[in-house]
Design an enzyme around this catalytic site. Structure first.
Site, PDB file in Angstrom:
ATOM      1  N   ALA A  10      -3.107 -12.255   9.029  1.00 44.54           N
ATOM      2  CA  ALA A  10      -3.251 -11.141   9.966  1.00 44.54           C
ATOM      3  C   ALA A  10      -3.387  -9.795   9.248  1.00 44.54           C
ATOM      4  CB  ALA A  10      -2.052 -11.110  10.919  1.00 44.54           C
ATOM      5  N   HIS A  58       0.214   1.388  16.166  1.00 44.57           N
ATOM      6  CA  HIS A  58      -0.022   0.240  17.055  1.00 44.57           C
ATOM      7  C   HIS A  58       1.079   0.160  18.118  1.00 44.57           C
ATOM      8  CE1 HIS A  58      -3.408  -1.110  14.676  1.00 44.57           C
ATOM      9  NE2 HIS A  58      -2.674  -0.987  13.594  1.00 44.57           N
ATOM     10  N   ASP A  68      -5.874 -10.801  14.292  1.00 41.98           N
ATOM     11  CA  ASP A  68      -4.968  -9.749  14.754  1.00 41.98           C
ATOM     12  C   ASP A  68      -5.198  -9.389  16.218  1.00 41.98           C
ATOM     13  OD1 ASP A  68      -7.416  -8.599  14.161  1.00 41.98           O
ATOM     14  OD2 ASP A  68      -6.565  -6.718  13.468  1.00 41.98           O
ATOM     15  N   TYR A 114      -0.371   4.322  10.718  1.00 41.96           N
ATOM     16  CA  TYR A 114      -0.688   3.334  11.754  1.00 41.96           C
ATOM     17  C   TYR A 114       0.561   3.144  12.597  1.00 41.96           C
ATOM     18  CZ  TYR A 114      -4.877   1.692   9.199  1.00 41.96           C
ATOM     19  OH  TYR A 114      -6.093   1.599   8.587  1.00 41.96           O
ATOM     20  N   ARG A 174       0.843  -1.201   0.000  1.00 42.92           N
ATOM     21  CA  ARG A 174       0.000   0.000   0.000  1.00 42.92           C
ATOM     22  C   ARG A 174       0.885   1.260   0.000  1.00 42.92           C
ATOM     23  NH1 ARG A 174      -3.722  -1.361   5.104  1.00 42.92           N
ATOM     24  NH2 ARG A 174      -1.763  -2.346   5.701  1.00 42.92           N
ATOM     25  N   LYS A 226       2.209   1.733   7.309  1.00 45.70           N
ATOM     26  CA  LYS A 226       2.581   0.926   8.478  1.00 45.70           C
ATOM     27  C   LYS A 226       3.461   1.729   9.430  1.00 45.70           C
ATOM     28  CE  LYS A 226       1.476  -2.887   8.753  1.00 45.70           C
ATOM     29  NZ  LYS A 226       0.146  -3.428   9.189  1.00 45.70           N
ATOM     30  N   GLU A 245      -4.918   4.538  14.004  1.00 44.81           N
ATOM     31  CA  GLU A 245      -5.819   3.612  14.701  1.00 44.81           C
ATOM     32  C   GLU A 245      -6.513   4.221  15.912  1.00 44.81           C
ATOM     33  OE1 GLU A 245      -2.545   3.238  14.522  1.00 44.81           O
ATOM     34  OE2 GLU A 245      -1.716   2.876  16.506  1.00 44.81           O
TER      35      GLU A 245
HETATM   36  N1  LIG Z   1      -7.114  -9.913   9.679  1.00 42.43           N
HETATM   37  C1  LIG Z   1      -7.217  -8.713   9.172  1.00 42.43           C
HETATM   38  O1  LIG Z   1      -6.559  -8.376   8.186  1.00 42.43           O
HETATM   39  C2  LIG Z   1      -8.156  -7.729   9.777  1.00 42.43           C
HETATM   40  C3  LIG Z   1      -8.526  -6.577   9.075  1.00 42.43           C
HETATM   41  C4  LIG Z   1      -9.465  -5.708   9.660  1.00 42.43           C
HETATM   42  C5  LIG Z   1     -10.018  -6.013  10.915  1.00 42.43           C
HETATM   43  N2  LIG Z   1      -9.604  -7.139  11.574  1.00 42.43           N
HETATM   44  C6  LIG Z   1     -10.149  -7.536  12.887  1.00 42.43           C
HETATM   45  O2  LIG Z   1     -11.476  -8.008  12.739  1.00 42.43           O
HETATM   46  C7  LIG Z   1     -12.126  -7.939  14.017  1.00 42.43           C
HETATM   47  C8  LIG Z   1     -13.490  -7.308  13.868  1.00 42.43           C
HETATM   48  O3  LIG Z   1     -13.342  -5.941  13.502  1.00 42.43           O
HETATM   49  P1  LIG Z   1     -14.578  -4.968  13.306  1.00 42.43           P
HETATM   50  O4  LIG Z   1     -14.038  -3.714  12.703  1.00 42.43           O
HETATM   51  O5  LIG Z   1     -15.692  -5.674  12.630  1.00 42.43           O
HETATM   52  O6  LIG Z   1     -14.987  -4.683  14.823  1.00 42.43           O
HETATM   53  P2  LIG Z   1     -16.393  -4.088  15.318  1.00 42.43           P
HETATM   54  O7  LIG Z   1     -16.136  -3.504  16.658  1.00 42.43           O
HETATM   55  O8  LIG Z   1     -17.017  -3.258  14.253  1.00 42.43           O
HETATM   56  O9  LIG Z   1     -17.310  -5.383  15.485  1.00 42.43           O
HETATM   57  C9  LIG Z   1     -17.112  -6.364  16.469  1.00 42.43           C
HETATM   58  C10 LIG Z   1     -18.445  -6.985  16.783  1.00 42.43           C
HETATM   59  O10 LIG Z   1     -18.207  -8.127  17.612  1.00 42.43           O
HETATM   60  C11 LIG Z   1     -19.327  -8.222  18.463  1.00 42.43           C
HETATM   61  N3  LIG Z   1     -19.032  -9.152  19.557  1.00 42.43           N
HETATM   62  C12 LIG Z   1     -18.287  -8.961  20.672  1.00 42.43           C
HETATM   63  N4  LIG Z   1     -18.275 -10.069  21.422  1.00 42.43           N
HETATM   64  C13 LIG Z   1     -19.043 -10.989  20.769  1.00 42.43           C
HETATM   65  C14 LIG Z   1     -19.412 -12.336  21.031  1.00 42.43           C
HETATM   66  N5  LIG Z   1     -19.013 -12.954  22.133  1.00 42.43           N
HETATM   67  N6  LIG Z   1     -20.200 -12.970  20.131  1.00 42.43           N
HETATM   68  C15 LIG Z   1     -20.602 -12.343  19.004  1.00 42.43           C
HETATM   69  N7  LIG Z   1     -20.304 -11.075  18.716  1.00 42.43           N
HETATM   70  C16 LIG Z   1     -19.517 -10.411  19.581  1.00 42.43           C
HETATM   71  C17 LIG Z   1     -19.608  -6.785  18.872  1.00 42.43           C
HETATM   72  O11 LIG Z   1     -20.916  -6.628  19.395  1.00 42.43           O
HETATM   73  C18 LIG Z   1     -19.408  -6.063  17.551  1.00 42.43           C
HETATM   74  O12 LIG Z   1     -20.620  -5.923  16.829  1.00 42.43           O
HETATM   75  C19 LIG Z   1     -11.156  -7.137  14.893  1.00 42.43           C
HETATM   76  O13 LIG Z   1     -10.408  -8.044  15.680  1.00 42.43           O
HETATM   77  C20 LIG Z   1     -10.274  -6.447  13.904  1.00 42.43           C
HETATM   78  O14 LIG Z   1      -9.015  -6.100  14.459  1.00 42.43           O
HETATM   79  C21 LIG Z   1      -8.693  -7.983  11.026  1.00 42.43           C
END
Ligand SMILES: NC(=O)c1ccc[n+]([C@@H]2O[C@H](COP(=O)([O-])OP(=O)(O)OC[C@H]3O[C@@H](n4cnc5c(N)ncnc54)[C@H](O)[C@@H]3O)[C@@H](O)[C@H]2O)c1
Length: 370
Positions: free
Chosen positions: A299, A96, A270, A94, A15, A75, A118
């Site tokens: 991740a 972190h 992540d 970012y 990126r 990053k 972030e």
């Molecule tokens: N791997 C990657 O490249 C990547 C990229 C972007 C985001 N992420 C990760 O994805 C995850 C989700 O991100 P997001 O932006 O959607 O977050 P978000 O806060 O928008 O959504 C999280 C949701 O999880 C729900 N939740 C919490 N505990 C729960 C449970 N026990 N059962 C069911 N639902 C539950 C919350 O109510 C909320 O609606 C985060 O960990 C984020 O860091 C990873």
């Protein structure tokens, strides 16, 4: 102001923090834009595209760091970049910090003003510079799930949407935030049958209004999860407890109730992942198998689609970068409460409480410094 855009050098990061449209807009405001040679190439933006809008392309990162009053990046600065940071320079990217004490100490020592994507936060609590990457990851999760269901990848050989006369795949989504809602939209659009679990009744009510009828919404508890798990062809992990490790909703023993060749895409990797058997993987080696279930746990999913991710990220970051350049960091942060929340370290002082707490460092009040 001189705005600098170094090429990202973290492994597999393609990126770039500023696209030619952004460079053009900054030039229009009278700023100089320095772009390191090749910075945009991984996202499909040639050096000439920057030159064409009046940016200066320079051959080394050192020159960008040495001349720019504000560095925009994607990053966190990695070790070879640390010597480039200098007192009074704004670095908008970012960071972190809580994940790396050496980075935190290097930034403190450098005297830069570190504004972290972030932690830029709207009054509603939304994190507008994280949202676009969650949108990308949520949508991509469905593509990856569909791909690994194919026999050639070891999957059960089910087409996500089925065909007339043959049932579609069952997609189970844990968490209905940004990632989960985007995954649900994509899976439903491909005609899969989707079940989404969330803890927030308000969120479930909202999703009920906006998602199509092939998405069932269920309150998240262990009973409902287990009842769905044995039917699922694709499970997408998308839960988040802000600031905490993801809860392990699917335990190792639970994999036994799943159908062989089913796919888990744990986007929450992540934050440690919400599946007990999740361990982080890379785009080069994205999957592994546990008890016959394919696990995908990259991740940095948005890194796989840098063109889209760069555009999505810069759509969100650019308005802030433009204001920082136009008004200077102090005025821009005074004027905008969301950007103010992005301030993490100011000329050697840690101003973001969670970062100070993470490493037992003294904490200064940002209000007194802007
Ligand atoms: N791997 C990657 O490249 C990547 C990229 C972007 C985001 N992420 C990760 O994805 C995850 C989700 O991100 P997001 O932006 O959607 O977050 P978000 O806060 O928008 O959504 C999280 C949701 O999880 C729900 N939740 C919490 N505990 C729960 C449970 N026990 N059962 C069911 N639902 C539950 C919350 O109510 C909320 O609606 C985060 O960990 C984020 O860091 C990873």
């Amino acid at each position: 102001m001189i705005v600098g855009v170094p090429k990202e050098i973290k492994t597999a990061e393609h990126r770039v923090a500023l696209v030619p449209a952004g460079a053009e807009s900054l030039r229009g405001d009278g700023h100089s834009v320095l772009v390191e040679q090749g910075a945009g190439v991984g996202s499909g933006f040639a050096d000439d595209a920057y030159r064409a809008v009046g940016a200066t392309v320079v051959s080394t990162a050192a020159e960008v760091w040495a001349k720019a009053e504000m560095i925009v990046k994607v990053k966190e600065p990695i070790e070879p970049e640390w010597p480039g940071m200098r007192k009074g320079q704004v670095v908008f990217t970012y960071f972190h910090f809580a994940a790396s004490e050496p980075l935190t100490r290097a930034v403190i020592q450098s005297g830069v003003i570190a504004i972290a994507y972030e932690t830029v936060q709207l009054a509603s609590g939304e994190l507008p510079l994280l949202t676009p990457m969650s949108e990308v990851a949520g949508r991509m999760a469905v593509q990856e799930g569909a791909k690994y269901l194919e026999k050639v990848y070891g999957g059960s050989g089910i087409l996500l949407g089925g065909v007339p006369g043959v049932l579609p795949a069952e997609v189970l989504i844990l968490g209905g935030g940004v990632v989960g809602a985007n995954a649900a939209k994509m899976a439903a659009g491909l005609a899969a049958h989707v079940t989404l679990l969330d803890l927030s009744l308000d969120r479930l009510r909202y999703l009920a209004d906006v998602l199509p009828p092939n998405v069932d919404l269920l309150y998240s508890n262990r009973h409902n999860l287990l009842e769905q798990l044995h039917k699922a062809d694709v499970v997408i992990g998308a839960v988040l407890l802000p600031g905490a490790k993801a809860p392990k909703l699917v335990r190792r023993d639970d994999l036994k109730v799943m159908k062989p060749g089913s796919v888990i895409v744990d986007v929450a990797v992540d934050q440690g992942g919400c599946i007990e058997t999740t361990k982080p993987t890379t785009h080069e080696h994205p999957t592994y198998v546990v008890d016959g279930i394919i696990h995908y746990a990259v991740a940095n999913m948005p890194g796989g689609v840098p063109r889209t991710s760069t555009l999505a990220l810069t759509n969100a970051t650019f308005p802030y970068a433009k204001r920082l350049a136009r008004h200077g960091w102090k005025q821009a942060c005074r004027d905008d409460g969301a950007l103010f929340q992005g301030l993490n370290v100011i000329e050697g002082k840690v101003v973001y409480p969670a970062v100070a707490e993470a490493f037992g460092l003294p904490h200064a009040d940002a209000k007194g410094l802007v």
